[in-house]
Design a protein around this motif. Structure first.
Motif, PDB file in Angstrom:
ATOM      1  N   THR A   8     -15.920  17.022  -8.030  1.00  0.00           N
ATOM      2  CA  THR A   8     -15.000  15.969  -8.457  1.00  0.00           C
ATOM      3  C   THR A   8     -14.778  15.049  -7.267  1.00  0.00           C
ATOM      4  OG1 THR A   8     -13.877  17.366 -10.089  1.00  0.00           O
ATOM      5  CG2 THR A   8     -12.673  15.459  -9.259  1.00  0.00           C
ATOM      6  N   TRP A   9     -15.144  13.795  -7.416  1.00  0.00           N
ATOM      7  CA  TRP A   9     -14.983  12.809  -6.341  1.00  0.00           C
ATOM      8  C   TRP A   9     -13.559  12.255  -6.363  1.00  0.00           C
ATOM      9  CZ3 TRP A   9     -19.309  10.109  -3.657  1.00  0.00           C
ATOM     10  CH2 TRP A   9     -20.504  10.828  -3.745  1.00  0.00           C
ATOM     11  N   ALA A  10     -13.011  12.045  -5.186  1.00  0.00           N
ATOM     12  CA  ALA A  10     -11.655  11.485  -5.069  1.00  0.00           C
ATOM     13  C   ALA A  10     -11.691  10.316  -4.082  1.00  0.00           C
ATOM     14  CB  ALA A  10     -10.677  12.552  -4.580  1.00  0.00           C
ATOM     15  N   TRP A  11     -10.983   9.240  -4.427  1.00  0.00           N
ATOM     16  CA  TRP A  11     -10.955   8.100  -3.501  1.00  0.00           C
ATOM     17  C   TRP A  11      -9.745   7.212  -3.768  1.00  0.00           C
ATOM     18  CZ3 TRP A  11     -14.206   8.295  -7.714  1.00  0.00           C
ATOM     19  CH2 TRP A  11     -14.185   7.212  -8.600  1.00  0.00           C
ATOM     20  N   LEU A  12      -9.443   6.426  -2.775  1.00  0.00           N
ATOM     21  CA  LEU A  12      -8.392   5.414  -2.859  1.00  0.00           C
ATOM     22  C   LEU A  12      -8.952   4.103  -2.334  1.00  0.00           C
ATOM     23  CD1 LEU A  12      -5.225   7.285  -1.502  1.00  0.00           C
ATOM     24  CD2 LEU A  12      -5.447   6.236  -3.755  1.00  0.00           C
ATOM     25  N   ASP A  13      -8.855   3.057  -3.134  1.00  0.00           N
ATOM     26  CA  ASP A  13      -9.270   1.742  -2.659  1.00  0.00           C
ATOM     27  C   ASP A  13      -8.253   1.182  -1.675  1.00  0.00           C
ATOM     28  OD1 ASP A  13     -11.535   1.781  -4.271  1.00  0.00           O
ATOM     29  OD2 ASP A  13     -10.469   0.879  -5.977  1.00  0.00           O
ATOM     30  N   LYS A  14      -8.696   0.291  -0.828  1.00  0.00           N
ATOM     31  CA  LYS A  14      -7.822  -0.330   0.164  1.00  0.00           C
ATOM     32  C   LYS A  14      -6.631  -1.000  -0.504  1.00  0.00           C
ATOM     33  CE  LYS A  14      -7.799  -3.778   3.863  1.00  0.00           C
ATOM     34  NZ  LYS A  14      -8.611  -4.769   4.629  1.00  0.00           N
ATOM     35  N   ALA A  15      -6.866  -1.593  -1.678  1.00  0.00           N
ATOM     36  CA  ALA A  15      -5.795  -2.318  -2.360  1.00  0.00           C
ATOM     37  C   ALA A  15      -4.742  -1.409  -2.963  1.00  0.00           C
ATOM     38  CB  ALA A  15      -6.380  -3.207  -3.454  1.00  0.00           C
ATOM     39  N   ASP A  16      -5.015  -0.102  -3.006  1.00  0.00           N
ATOM     40  CA  ASP A  16      -4.096   0.823  -3.664  1.00  0.00           C
ATOM     41  C   ASP A  16      -2.874   1.163  -2.820  1.00  0.00           C
ATOM     42  OD1 ASP A  16      -5.605   0.960  -5.929  1.00  0.00           O
ATOM     43  OD2 ASP A  16      -6.703   2.761  -5.324  1.00  0.00           O
ATOM     44  N   PHE A  17      -2.953   0.967  -1.512  1.00  0.00           N
ATOM     45  CA  PHE A  17      -1.821   1.323  -0.656  1.00  0.00           C
ATOM     46  C   PHE A  17      -1.843   0.452   0.599  1.00  0.00           C
ATOM     47  CE2 PHE A  17      -5.367   3.925   0.553  1.00  0.00           C
ATOM     48  CZ  PHE A  17      -5.294   4.073   1.925  1.00  0.00           C
ATOM     49  N   HIS A  18      -0.692   0.294   1.205  1.00  0.00           N
ATOM     50  CA  HIS A  18      -0.568  -0.590   2.358  1.00  0.00           C
ATOM     51  C   HIS A  18       0.689  -0.206   3.133  1.00  0.00           C
ATOM     52  CE1 HIS A  18       2.636  -2.634   0.125  1.00  0.00           C
ATOM     53  NE2 HIS A  18       1.828  -2.587  -0.924  1.00  0.00           N
ATOM     54  N   PRO A  19       0.836  -0.667   4.366  1.00  0.00           N
ATOM     55  CA  PRO A  19       2.030  -0.338   5.143  1.00  0.00           C
ATOM     56  C   PRO A  19       3.302  -0.861   4.487  1.00  0.00           C
ATOM     57  CG  PRO A  19       0.288  -1.186   6.566  1.00  0.00           C
ATOM     58  CD  PRO A  19      -0.153  -1.420   5.151  1.00  0.00           C
ATOM     59  N   VAL A  20       4.396  -0.141   4.700  1.00  0.00           N
ATOM     60  CA  VAL A  20       5.718  -0.565   4.248  1.00  0.00           C
ATOM     61  C   VAL A  20       6.665  -0.470   5.441  1.00  0.00           C
ATOM     62  CG1 VAL A  20       5.310   0.198   1.882  1.00  0.00           C
ATOM     63  CG2 VAL A  20       6.390   1.757   3.508  1.00  0.00           C
ATOM     64  N   SER A  21       7.786  -1.188   5.362  1.00  0.00           N
ATOM     65  CA  SER A  21       8.709  -1.164   6.498  1.00  0.00           C
ATOM     66  C   SER A  21      10.132  -1.452   6.058  1.00  0.00           C
ATOM     67  CB  SER A  21       8.290  -2.182   7.563  1.00  0.00           C
ATOM     68  OG  SER A  21       8.392  -3.516   7.073  1.00  0.00           O
ATOM     69  N   VAL A  22      11.079  -1.013   6.884  1.00  0.00           N
ATOM     70  CA  VAL A  22      12.503  -1.298   6.705  1.00  0.00           C
ATOM     71  C   VAL A  22      13.056  -1.729   8.058  1.00  0.00           C
ATOM     72  CG1 VAL A  22      14.784  -0.301   6.224  1.00  0.00           C
ATOM     73  CG2 VAL A  22      12.828   0.303   4.781  1.00  0.00           C
ATOM     74  N   THR A  23      13.892  -2.760   8.043  1.00  0.00           N
ATOM     75  CA  THR A  23      14.544  -3.232   9.262  1.00  0.00           C
ATOM     76  C   THR A  23      16.033  -2.934   9.184  1.00  0.00           C
ATOM     77  OG1 THR A  23      12.939  -5.009   9.608  1.00  0.00           O
ATOM     78  CG2 THR A  23      15.071  -5.250  10.693  1.00  0.00           C
ATOM     79  N   ALA A  24      16.562  -2.328  10.240  1.00  0.00           N
ATOM     80  CA  ALA A  24      17.991  -2.018  10.336  1.00  0.00           C
ATOM     81  C   ALA A  24      18.597  -2.876  11.446  1.00  0.00           C
ATOM     82  CB  ALA A  24      18.207  -0.540  10.625  1.00  0.00           C
ATOM     83  N   THR A  25      19.770  -3.439  11.178  1.00  0.00           N
ATOM     84  CA  THR A  25      20.395  -4.379  12.109  1.00  0.00           C
ATOM     85  C   THR A  25      21.890  -4.106  12.211  1.00  0.00           C
ATOM     86  OG1 THR A  25      18.789  -6.085  11.450  1.00  0.00           O
ATOM     87  CG2 THR A  25      20.762  -6.837  12.610  1.00  0.00           C
ATOM     88  N   VAL A  26      22.433  -4.282  13.416  1.00  0.00           N
ATOM     89  CA  VAL A  26      23.878  -4.370  13.596  1.00  0.00           C
ATOM     90  C   VAL A  26      24.155  -5.825  13.990  1.00  0.00           C
ATOM     91  CG1 VAL A  26      25.908  -3.591  14.860  1.00  0.00           C
ATOM     92  CG2 VAL A  26      24.104  -1.971  14.293  1.00  0.00           C
ATOM     93  N   PRO A  27      24.555  -6.665  13.036  1.00  0.00           N
ATOM     94  CA  PRO A  27      24.647  -8.095  13.308  1.00  0.00           C
ATOM     95  C   PRO A  27      25.577  -8.450  14.468  1.00  0.00           C
ATOM     96  CG  PRO A  27      24.701  -7.694  10.948  1.00  0.00           C
ATOM     97  CD  PRO A  27      24.803  -6.356  11.607  1.00  0.00           C
ATOM     98  N   VAL A  28      26.732  -7.788  14.575  1.00  0.00           N
ATOM     99  CA  VAL A  28      27.673  -8.191  15.618  1.00  0.00           C
ATOM    100  C   VAL A  28      27.153  -7.872  17.009  1.00  0.00           C
ATOM    101  CG1 VAL A  28      29.658  -7.973  14.095  1.00  0.00           C
ATOM    102  CG2 VAL A  28      28.998  -6.035  15.534  1.00  0.00           C
ATOM    103  N   LEU A  29      26.203  -6.949  17.123  1.00  0.00           N
ATOM    104  CA  LEU A  29      25.611  -6.627  18.411  1.00  0.00           C
ATOM    105  C   LEU A  29      24.279  -7.335  18.624  1.00  0.00           C
ATOM    106  CD1 LEU A  29      26.263  -2.768  18.634  1.00  0.00           C
ATOM    107  CD2 LEU A  29      27.608  -4.632  19.628  1.00  0.00           C
ATOM    108  N   ASN A  30      23.783  -7.981  17.568  1.00  0.00           N
ATOM    109  CA  ASN A  30      22.514  -8.702  17.645  1.00  0.00           C
ATOM    110  C   ASN A  30      21.369  -7.774  18.068  1.00  0.00           C
ATOM    111  OD1 ASN A  30      20.973 -11.040  17.269  1.00  0.00           O
ATOM    112  ND2 ASN A  30      21.082 -11.590  19.443  1.00  0.00           N
ATOM    113  N   ILE A  31      21.362  -6.563  17.532  1.00  0.00           N
ATOM    114  CA  ILE A  31      20.264  -5.631  17.784  1.00  0.00           C
ATOM    115  C   ILE A  31      19.678  -5.191  16.451  1.00  0.00           C
ATOM    116  CG2 ILE A  31      21.168  -4.816  19.993  1.00  0.00           C
ATOM    117  CD1 ILE A  31      22.091  -2.258  18.557  1.00  0.00           C
TER     118      ILE A  31
END
Length: 346
Positions: free
Chosen positions: A215-238
């Protein structure tokens, strides 16, 4: 119990009593961030979206941008491959001087925390031992900091028990406060907010296979990609951005009567970003670069083929190139029925 813990407990009891009269939040739950809004240390998820799809939600003074996160009904959090967990608690700005005064004075006036404790608190924050009049004369110069708690209350959530302390704008927090918010702590908090999509591996044959047939298994490049989340403390500008990048696929056939390709079951990512190779006509007798051969037919119950993506986690932040955090995994199960190859007798 240490004095500060008794104080926090007493303040919580007093504030709970006052709540019905003056709507003062409880000591553990009530916060007034420096922007003037009021939330709880561990609020339910909430937020709003902008026309470009940016989603933000606040918790513990931290603002999360999840616009580049994985989405969909089957998306979920990655599981660290080690025993690593995000920070259980941390310190960050919570009150302006006026907000701090408005918060604690009704608690002291209620007399529910005890005259001795109230007097000690007044000495500390009003009478110059070491702070004077809540630092009202320095209202534009800094904030009162306090602890925040991870919304899941993991072990150690109550370890941040220092009393409120003052930090000038642009100044580092006291050296004896290792849990003070930093870009690295923000990155670790963002890790917990990462969501990756469930990726269903393409199989050939798909849901029904034959004994001893690869049984062959594969994933095309288009099937998955990097994801990200940005966390910020606005009053400290970090801020810090934590990114999860898929790096490999691991197959677990659901039975010991199977042969994996490669033998480890770990299929690496190809140079073009795909995993494995699509089945082509005429490949039936070839060994797949990523796949499985079942050696025994199923009997009523299909095999549960588990396909798990490993995600490499990296972060960058204000003033730093960041670094790596523990890899995370997220899997998907697919049912496979395996049949005996039928021979025709003449």
């Amino acid at each position: 119990m240490r004095e500060v813990n008794r104080g926090r407990l007493g303040a919580a009891i007093a504030a709970a009593v006052i709540l019905t009269a003056v709507c003062t939040p409880t000591a553990w739950a009530g916060i007034a961030p420096p922007d003037g809004s009021r939330e709880t240390d561990t609020p339910p998820p909430k937020g709003d979206s902008t026309p470009d799809g940016t989603l933000s939600a606040t918790a513990g003074g931290v603002v999360y941008d999840r616009s580049k996160n994985g989405s969909g009904p089957t998306a979920g959090p990655v599981a660290p491959v080690s025993n690593w967990t995000p920070p259980a608690c941390w310190y960050a700005p919570k009150y302006t001087p006026a907000e701090f005064k408005a918060y604690v004075e009704p608690i002291w006036n209620a007399d529910s925390t005890g005259a001795s404790w109230d007097a000690t608190q007044r000495d500390r924050y009003v009478n110059g031992k070491p702070y004077t009049n809540f630092n009202l004369d320095r209202a534009d110069q800094g904030y009162w900091w306090d602890s925040y708690v991870n919304k899941s209350f993991p072990p150690g959530w109550d370890a941040c028990d220092k009393p409120y302390f003052w930090v000038d704008k642009g100044a580092p927090p006291p050296a004896d406060v290792p849990e003070a918010i930093t870009p690295e702590i923000l990155a670790k908090l963002a890790y917990a907010e990462i969501r990756v999509p469930t990726t269903q591996v393409t199989l050939k044959p798909d849901s029904t296979s034959k004994v001893n047939l690869p049984t062959w298994a594969w994933l095309d490049k288009a099937d998955f990609h990097p994801v990200s989340v940005t966390a910020t403390v606005p009053v400290l500008n970090i801020s810090a951005t934590t990114t999860a990048t898929p790096v490999s696929l691991k197959l677990e056939p659901g039975t010991s009567d199977a042969t994996l390709f490669p033998a480890s079951g770990e299929c690496p990512i190809n140079a073009d970003g795909s995993i494995g190779a699509p089945y082509q006509a005429g490949n039936a007798d070839q060994t797949p670069p990523c796949g499985v051969t079942y050696l025994r037919a199923t009997s009523g119950t299909p095999y549960n083929l588990k396909a798990t993506i490993t995600w490499k986690i990296h972060w960058t932040g204000t003033g730093t190139d960041g670094g790596d955090l523990p890899d995370g995994t997220f899997g998907h199960d697919q049912h496979i029925t395996v049949q005996e190859i039928q021979a025709v007798n003449r």
